[in-house]
Design an enzyme around this catalytic site. Structure first.
Site, PDB file in Angstrom:
ATOM      1  N   CYS A  95       0.814  -1.217   0.000  1.00  0.00           N
ATOM      2  CA  CYS A  95       0.000   0.000   0.000  1.00  0.00           C
ATOM      3  C   CYS A  95       0.848   1.268   0.000  1.00  0.00           C
ATOM      4  CB  CYS A  95      -0.937   0.020   1.205  1.00  0.00           C
ATOM      5  SG  CYS A  95      -2.178  -1.281   1.176  1.00  0.00           S
ATOM      6  N   HIS A 113      -9.413   3.330  -1.716  1.00  0.00           N
ATOM      7  CA  HIS A 113      -8.016   2.965  -1.449  1.00  0.00           C
ATOM      8  C   HIS A 113      -7.514   2.038  -2.558  1.00  0.00           C
ATOM      9  CE1 HIS A 113      -4.413   1.596   0.387  1.00  0.00           C
ATOM     10  NE2 HIS A 113      -4.906   0.799   1.321  1.00  0.00           N
TER      11      HIS A 113
END
Length: 379
Positions: A87, A333
């Site tokens: 991420c 996200h």
């Protein structure tokens, strides 16, 4: 600040889509190439990048950045690099670009990240002893004997460890959506977006969401847990990128930007990855002799309300100061792009809208890491 300081002078992103919906057929090239091309337009076509760096987590493999660079129309002589820090990939790509510029090995770098969860290929383990192939779900974040939890279960563990209640998580998620909806209605995202044929605004944002509605949702990841589909980020598609040059070049061109003052990556317990930003932020603040009170804009990726709130508590940071125009809980996200989305959001708030002098972006990483970057408005 010296002439070799890296500076972000342009920033763009796609609208962020919900996996399986508007962008379900758009692969990483179809997401990243339009963003790179628009950045090139923003700079003027006489500005040829020396390098393209993109983060990506779950794509089809190969050099995603190279394919997107060529699809964007850049010369075959422009090299491209794909990085994977899970991420944190998008932010790691930008700090890599900043390092290239600071070292003098590149004059202009386009950097960011891209993720198409919708088109990520399925992989299979090869059959053994005559058994059928088994689907390969994900790479490990850490060795199993240390702890390799799924991110949802890890968020529940963070919530329990830091005492983050379900009610507080839901309230934070509602605030993220409310802020993003208000920012969108005020046109605060307009100048950063690169509209795509099937999507021209962020798909996940809900303008009418209440804690009562979220309170009806069941625990999503662990029995008796407090993390739900409503206070978690969802699965998303999108791309974001910035243009990085030296301060000397920015000053000569007479344009404003965000100086990449400093950046840091730190590790934490892989079983509690959501608090990865905490040591990275602390080290940045200490090294630059500042406190969070000195920082005007703070963007922490909202993978889960629980982990953002735990970071705030650990840092003694007022949660109201984080993601004041909404964050990933509302916007989405797109894993490999999310760190770059934070940089784009800083650029919009601080440069496009003449905001505070100092800004901070931080993101947690599966496997127990955190990335943070400190920026200063210049020009």
């Amino acid at each position: 600040m010296n002439d070799s300081t890296p500076v972000i002078i342009a920033a763009r992103r796609t609208p962020i889509g919900t996996a399986g919906l508007a962008l379900k057929d758009v692969d990483t090239t179809g997401l990243a190439a339009p963003v790179l091309g628009r950045l090139h337009d923003d700079l003027g076509h006489d500005h040829t990048p020396d390098q393209v760096v993109l983060g990506n987590c779950v794509g089809a493999g190969g050099n995603v950045a190279r394919v997107a660079s060529l699809a964007a129309g850049f010369d075959v002589g422009v090299p491209a690099l794909t990085v994977d820090l899970q991420c944190g990939s998008g932010l790691a790509a930008i700090t890599t670009a900043a390092a290239f510029v600071r070292s003098g090995t590149a004059d202009l770098v386009l950097a960011g990240g891209v993720e198409s969860a919708s088109t990520a290929p399925w992989r299979m383990w090869p059959p053994a002893d005559g058994a059928a192939p088994q689907r390969y779900s994900r790479a490990p974040f850490a060795p199993a004997h240390i702890g390799d939890p799924e991110m949802g279960a890890a968020a529940d563990a963070v919530a329990a460890r830091w005492g983050i209640s379900r009610e507080r998580q839901d309230a934070y998620a509602v605030r993220s959506h409310s802020r993003a909806a208000a920012a969108r209605a005020a046109g605060r995202f307009d100048d950063e977006l690169v509209a795509l044929p099937r999507l021209d605004r962020d798909e996940r944002v809900r303008s009418t969401l209440s804690a009562t509605t979220l309170g009806r949702l069941p625990a999503a990841f662990t029995s008796g847990g407090t993390v739900t589909a409503g206070n978690a980020c969802g699965i998303n598609d999108g791309a974001a990128a910035v243009a990085v040059v030296s301060e000397g070049r920015r000053r000569a061109d007479g344009i404003p930007g965000l100086a990449c003052v400093d950046w840091e990556t730190m590790g934490v317990d892989p079983n509690l990855p959501g608090v990865g930003p905490v040591p990275a932020i602390r080290k940045l603040l200490r090294r630059n002799a500042i406190t969070l009170d000195d920082v005007g804009v703070i963007e922490v990726n909202e993978a889960f309300a629980a982990q953002v709130l735990a970071c705030c508590d650990e840092l003694a940071l007022d949660e109201e100061r984080v993601c004041v125009e909404g964050g990933a809980l509302a916007l989405g996200h797109p894993w490999g792009a999310s760190g770059a989305v934070l940089a784009v959001r800083l650029f919009s708030q601080m440069v496009r809208h003449d905001g505070p002098e100092l800004g901070l972006a931080a993101i947690a990483v599966g496997g127990g890491q955190g990335v943070a970057m400190l920026v200063r408005r210049v020009g």
